[in-house]
Enzyme design. Structure first.
Site, PDB file in Angstrom:
ATOM      1  NE  ARG A  88     -10.943  -9.983  -2.019  1.00  0.00           N
ATOM      2  CZ  ARG A  88     -11.358  -9.053  -2.861  1.00  0.00           C
ATOM      3  NH1 ARG A  88     -11.677  -9.367  -4.103  1.00  0.00           N
ATOM      4  NH2 ARG A  88     -11.499  -7.798  -2.460  1.00  0.00           N
ATOM      5  CE  LYS A 140      -3.928  -1.949   2.576  1.00  0.00           C
ATOM      6  NZ  LYS A 140      -4.955  -1.701   1.556  1.00  0.00           N
TER       7      LYS A 140
HETATM    8  N1  BES Z   1      -8.106  -3.833   4.334  1.00  0.00           N
HETATM    9  C1  BES Z   1      -8.299  -3.404   2.996  1.00  0.00           C
HETATM   10  C2  BES Z   1      -9.624  -2.677   2.796  1.00  0.00           C
HETATM   11  C3  BES Z   1      -9.801  -1.359   3.495  1.00  0.00           C
HETATM   12  C4  BES Z   1      -9.564  -0.178   2.817  1.00  0.00           C
HETATM   13  C5  BES Z   1     -10.260  -1.289   4.786  1.00  0.00           C
HETATM   14  C6  BES Z   1      -9.759   1.028   3.447  1.00  0.00           C
HETATM   15  C7  BES Z   1     -10.454  -0.096   5.405  1.00  0.00           C
HETATM   16  C8  BES Z   1     -10.203   1.063   4.740  1.00  0.00           C
HETATM   17  C9  BES Z   1      -8.300  -4.597   2.043  1.00  0.00           C
HETATM   18  O1  BES Z   1      -7.505  -5.659   2.410  1.00  0.00           O
HETATM   19  C10 BES Z   1      -7.806  -4.121   0.722  1.00  0.00           C
HETATM   20  O2  BES Z   1      -6.671  -3.787   0.625  1.00  0.00           O
HETATM   21  N2  BES Z   1      -8.700  -4.104  -0.254  1.00  0.00           N
HETATM   22  C11 BES Z   1      -8.383  -3.701  -1.586  1.00  0.00           C
HETATM   23  C12 BES Z   1      -8.991  -4.732  -2.503  1.00  0.00           C
HETATM   24  C13 BES Z   1      -8.422  -4.751  -3.884  1.00  0.00           C
HETATM   25  C14 BES Z   1      -6.945  -5.075  -3.880  1.00  0.00           C
HETATM   26  C15 BES Z   1      -9.185  -5.793  -4.693  1.00  0.00           C
HETATM   27  C16 BES Z   1      -8.977  -2.323  -1.822  1.00  0.00           C
HETATM   28  O3  BES Z   1     -10.013  -1.999  -1.251  1.00  0.00           O
HETATM   29  O4  BES Z   1      -8.376  -1.559  -2.565  1.00  0.00           O
HETATM   30 MN    MN Z   2      -5.503  -5.491   1.740  1.00  0.00          MN
END
Ligand code: BES
Ligand code: MN
Ligand code: ZN
Length: 540
Positions: free
Chosen positions: A383, A309
Site C-alpha cells: 500500500r 516474515k
Molecule cells: N505480499 C503480502 C501479501 C501476500 C500474502 C501475498 C500471501 C501473497 C500471499 C503483503 O505485503 C503482506 O505482507 N500483507 C500483510 C498485511 C498486514 C501486515 C497488514 C498480510 O497479509 O499479512
Molecule cells: Mn508484506
C-alpha cells in the site's frame, strides 16, 4: 587452517570493498547480483493455418463437443483412421466434456492422436482453456502438431490456437532440460475459415500469448534476477519497437523531488533502489481524453522488512510483483495487437528488505500527496508503493480511471480462496465493467465492501493514517488505505490478487505464476465504456 582461511578471505573482501568500488551500496549490489543468469528464451511452437493438413505424421489434435462432430472434423483423414478413432471414442466412453482428453497411439502414421472435449454450447473462454489443455498435453512431443478444427467458427479457432500457445508455457526457467531444449515442431491448424482464424490469432491471440509469457516469466524469476532496475530493463526489451509506446522511469532523485516518501520508505532497507516505471500506449485512433491507468504493486521481494516474515514459504514472496507484471503484460498485449486504446501501466517497484537503512514500526512517512503515514507494520508495504503511484497518476495523467492490481493481503485469500480476486471500488459503473471482463475471461473477481468504518480502523494518533490495523477486515482496510491517495472524483478500483496470482500445476499450466490479470485487463480496456467522474459512493 580454517580460521586462517576465513581471516584471509574477510581481509581480502574488506580491501576489495575499500579500494575498488565507488560506494558501499554499489559494492553490495555487485556482491549480490554478480553472475545473474540471462533470461531464458521462450520455447513455443510456430503456428500456421490452412484449409488442409500438409502431412499425416506427428501429433494430431481433434477438439470434439459431441460424437457427431467427428464427421466434419476428421474429414481430411482416411476412412480407416476415422473408423479407428470412432471405435476408440466409444470403447473409452469418451464424455466430450470440456477439457476431457483421450490420448491414442498406433493409429495410421500418427505418433499420437489427442482427442480433447469441447463440451456443449461452450463460450470462448472455455474454448481457450481446452486449447491450453491440448498445448500442455503435447509439451513433450518434439514433432509437428496438426489440429483438425473444421466446422468451428473462426473466432473459436482463433481462441483455441491462443489457448494452445498459453498451454505451452513452461516455468522451468533454469532447469538443464529447458536450457538444452530446441524449439518443438510447428502447429498447423486446419480450418475451412483459416484466413479469418489466422487474422484473429495474429491480430490478438499471439500478442496475448507473448504478453502472458512475459508476465509469468517475470513473476517466476527469483529476487536475485528481478529487482526494480532489472524489471525496468525487461520491460524496455519487451516493448522495443512497438509503435505508440512511450516509457518513462522515475528514479530515486525524481521520487525525492516529487516527495514520494512512501515508496522511498518501502525500499530504504534494500541495496536495490526503487523505481516507478510508466509505460504509455496511445493508438492514433484512440478516443480523446486521458488514459485508463493500470497501476501494479511491484515488490520484487517481500521479506516483510523489519516486521520480518516467518521463514516457511517466504520464497513465494518473489512473486509479490505480480500486480506490476500483470499491468505491464496487459499493455504489452494491447500495444502488440495495435488495439485502438489509450492506456498506461504504472509499475511501483521496490524491494522490501531489512537493513540498517530500513524503515521501522512507528516511523512516519509523507507521501506525494502530502498525507502522513504511521508505519505499524513494515510488512504492509504494498500500500505504500501504490499510495505514491496512484497519487502520481491522479495528479499527472488526467486518468479516465485508475485500476490498481496488487498481491496486497493474505486476508483476501482467506475470504475468497483461489477462485476470485477481491474487487473494491467506490464507483459502481467501473466495478461492473471489471466484473464483466472477469466473467468473459475466466479471471473472476468478487466485490467486497469499502465500509466507511475502515477510516476509523486506519486512523493514527500521530499521523493522517496508519498502514495497518490490528485486526478486522484486512483486505478491506488495505483497499481503503490506497483509496485515500486517489481523489474521490476519479473513478478508481483496487483488485487484490494475493489469493489467485499463483497456482498449479494444473492441466493448463505449470506451478507458479498464472499471469492473473493480463486477460481481464486487456478485455476491460478493449471493451471500455467511459465512467463518469464524480464522488463515488458505491461499495459502502
Ligand atoms: N505480499 C503480502 C501479501 C501476500 C500474502 C501475498 C500471501 C501473497 C500471499 C503483503 O505485503 C503482506 O505482507 N500483507 C500483510 C498485511 C498486514 C501486515 C497488514 C498480510 O497479509 O499479512
Ligand atoms: Mn508484506
Ligand atoms: Zn507484499
Amino acid at each position: 587452517m580454517f580460521r586462517i582461511g576465513l581471516f584471509v578471505c574477510v581481509a581480502f573482501s574488506v580491501v576489495a570493498f575499500a579500494t575498488s568500488l565507488p560506494s558501499p551500496a554499489a559494492a553490495q549490489i555487485q556482491k549480490v547480483v554478480g553472475g545473474t543468469p540471462p533470461a531464458p528464451a521462450p520455447i513455443q511452437r510456430e503456428v500456421t493455418f490452412a484449409a488442409r493438413p500438409d502431412g499425416y505424421s506427428g501429433s494430431l489434435v481433434i477438439p470434439l463437443g459431441a460424437e457427431r462432430d467427428l464427421a466434419s472434423r476428421a474429414q481430411p483423414l482416411s476412412r480407416q483412421d476415422r473408423d479407428a478413432i470412432a471405435r476408440a471414442l466409444s470403447s473409452a466412453r469418451f464424455s466430450y466434456g470440456a477439457r476431457q482428453t483421450l490420448s491414442l497411439r498406433g493409429i495410421g502414421s500418427w505418433d499420437r492422436i489427442l482427442i480433447v472435449g469441447l463440451g456443449e454450447g461452450t463460450d470462448l473462454n472455455t474454448v481457450q482453456s481446452v486449447g491450453s489443455v491440448a498445448g500442455r498435453a503435447l509439451l513433450n512431443e518434439p514433432g509437428n502438431v496438426t489440429v483438425l478444427a473444421s466446422g468451428l467458427y473462426a473466432i473459436a479457432v482463433g481462441e483455441f490456437a491462443t489457448g494452445m500457445g498459453l498451454g505451452e508455457y513452461r516455468s522451468d526457467l533454469y532447469q538443464a532440460s529447458r536450457r538444452a531444449a530446441t524449439a518443438p515442431g510447428p502447429t498447423l491448424i486446419v480450418s475451412g475459415v483459416s484466413d479469418a482464424a489466422r487474422a484473429l490469432y495474429r491480430g490478438r491471440g499471439r500478442a496475448l500469448i507473448d504478453a502472458m509469457a512475459w508476465t509469468r516469466d517475470v513473476s517466476n524469476e527469483p529476487g536475485n534476477v528481478i529487482y526494480p532496475e532489472s524489471f525496468v530493463d525487461r520491460a524496455r526489451a519487451a516493448f522495443a519497437g512497438i509503435p505508440g509506446v512511450t516509457i518513462d522511469v522515475l528514479d530515486v532523485p525524481a521520487m525525492q523531488q516529487l516527495g514520494m516518501g512512501a515508496i522511498l520508505g518501502s525500499g530504504a532497507g534494500s541495496v536495490r533502489p526503487p523505481r516507478i516505471l510508466v509505460v504509455r500506449y496511445t493508438a492514433p485512433s484512440a478516443p480523446a481524453g486521458g488514459p485508463i491507468v493500470l497501476a501494479g504493486k511491484g515488490i520484487t521481494f517481500d521479506t516483510g522488512g523489519i516486521s520480518i516474515k516467518p521463514g516457511a514459504n517466504m520464497g513465494n514472496m518473489k512473486m509479490d510483483m505480480s500486480g506490476a507484471a500483470a499491468v505491464v503484460g496487459a499493455v504489452l498485449a494491447l500495444s502488440k495487437s495495435g488495439a485502438p486504446v489509450n492506456v498506461a501501466a504504472i509499475a511501483a517497484l521496490s524491494e522490501n528488505m531489512p537493513d540498517g537503512g530500513a524503515i521501522r514500526p512507528a516511523d512516519v512517512l509523507i507521501a506525494m500527496n502530502g498525507k502522513s503515514i504511521e508505519i505499524i507494520s513494515t510488512d504492509a508495504e504494498g500500500r505504500l508503493v501504490l499510495a505514491d503511484a496512484v497519487a502520481w497518476a491522479d495528479a499527472k495523467l488526467q486518468p479516465a480511471a485508475i485500476i490498481d492490481v496488487a498481491t496486497l493481503t493474505g486476508a483476501v485469500g482467506t475470504a475468497l480462496g483461489e477462485d476470485y480476486a477481491g474487487l473494491f471500488s467506490r464507483h459502481d459503473a467501473l466495478a461492473s465493467q471489471i466484473d464483466a471482463a472477469g466473467r468473459a475471461t475466466g479471471e473472476a473477481v468478487w466485490r467486497l465492501p469499502l465500509h466507511h468504518a475502515y477510516a476509523g480502523r486506519t486512523s493514527s494518533t500521530i499521523a493522517d493514517i496508519k498502514n495497518s490495523s490490528d485486526s478486522g477486515p484486512g483486505a478491506g482496510t488495505g483497499a481503503h488505505f490506497i483509496g485515500e491517495f486517489v481523489n474521490r472524483e476519479t473513478p478508481w478500483a483496487h483488485i487484490d490478487i494475493a489469493g489467485v496470482a499463483w497456482s498449479g500445476p494444473t492441466d493448463q499450466m505449470p506451478a507458479g505464476s498464472n499471469g492473473w490479470g493480463v486477460r481481464l485487463l486487456e478485455k476491460l480496456v478493449l471493451d471500455w465504456k467511459p465512467v463518469p467522474r464524480g464522488v463515488g459512493d458505491g461499495g459502502q
